[in-house]
Design a protein around this motif. Sequence first.
Motif, short mmCIF file in Angstrom:
data_model
loop_
_atom_site.label_atom_id
_atom_site.label_comp_id
_atom_site.label_asym_id
_atom_site.label_seq_id
_atom_site.Cartn_x
_atom_site.Cartn_y
_atom_site.Cartn_z
N ASP A 174 -4.84 2.26 14.06
CA ASP A 174 -4.23 3.50 14.52
C ASP A 174 -3.04 3.17 15.42
OD1 ASP A 174 -5.42 2.63 16.82
OD2 ASP A 174 -6.68 4.38 17.11
N ASN A 175 -2.42 4.18 16.02
CA ASN A 175 -1.20 4.00 16.80
C ASN A 175 -1.41 3.19 18.07
OD1 ASN A 175 0.26 5.43 14.94
ND2 ASN A 175 0.02 7.37 15.99
N GLY A 194 -3.20 0.51 18.35
CA GLY A 194 -3.41 -0.89 18.05
C GLY A 194 -4.88 -1.25 17.89
N ASN A 219 9.76 4.46 8.40
CA ASN A 219 9.10 3.41 9.17
C ASN A 219 7.64 3.78 9.44
OD1 ASN A 219 8.62 1.18 10.68
ND2 ASN A 219 9.67 1.92 12.51
N LYS A 220 7.40 5.02 9.83
CA LYS A 220 6.02 5.47 10.08
C LYS A 220 5.19 5.43 8.80
CE LYS A 220 6.80 8.55 13.99
NZ LYS A 220 6.73 9.94 14.45
N LYS A 221 5.78 5.89 7.70
CA LYS A 221 5.05 5.92 6.43
C LYS A 221 4.73 4.50 5.95
CE LYS A 221 3.62 8.82 3.36
NZ LYS A 221 2.56 9.75 3.69
N GLN A 222 5.67 3.59 6.08
CA GLN A 222 5.44 2.21 5.67
C GLN A 222 4.37 1.55 6.54
OE1 GLN A 222 8.87 -0.29 5.98
NE2 GLN A 222 8.06 -1.79 4.56
N ARG A 223 4.38 1.84 7.84
CA ARG A 223 3.38 1.27 8.73
C ARG A 223 1.99 1.78 8.37
NH1 ARG A 223 5.09 1.86 14.72
NH2 ARG A 223 6.76 0.54 13.95
N GLU A 224 1.88 3.07 8.00
CA GLU A 224 0.58 3.62 7.60
C GLU A 224 0.09 3.00 6.31
OE1 GLU A 224 1.09 7.79 7.27
OE2 GLU A 224 1.23 8.13 9.43
N GLU A 225 0.99 2.77 5.36
CA GLU A 225 0.58 2.19 4.08
C GLU A 225 0.21 0.72 4.21
OE1 GLU A 225 3.75 2.95 1.42
OE2 GLU A 225 3.33 5.10 1.27
N ASN A 226 0.88 -0.02 5.05
CA ASN A 226 0.62 -1.45 5.18
C ASN A 226 -0.58 -1.76 6.04
OD1 ASN A 226 2.76 -2.09 3.53
ND2 ASN A 226 4.18 -2.42 5.22
N TYR A 227 -0.84 -0.92 7.05
CA TYR A 227 -1.95 -1.16 7.97
C TYR A 227 -2.78 0.12 8.10
CZ TYR A 227 1.12 -5.01 9.20
OH TYR A 227 1.94 -6.11 9.15
#
Length: 49
Positions: free
Chosen positions: A40-41, A43, A28-36
């Motif tokens: 940063d964390n 917002g 989930n963290k990796k996908q969030r970094e790749e998509n956005y």
Amino acid sequence: MSISFFIVGAVIFLIYLFLMFWNIIYSNKKQREENYPNIDNKGDIKKKV
């Protein structure tokens, strides 16, 4: 069956659950970094300099 079978099975099952949840959280963290990548964390949108 002895109680040791249940203990060994419970240990293996707990290890499986731990690794499964760790994989879900990590993915989930990796996908969030790749998509956005520009967010940063907190917002906030990072400004490119």
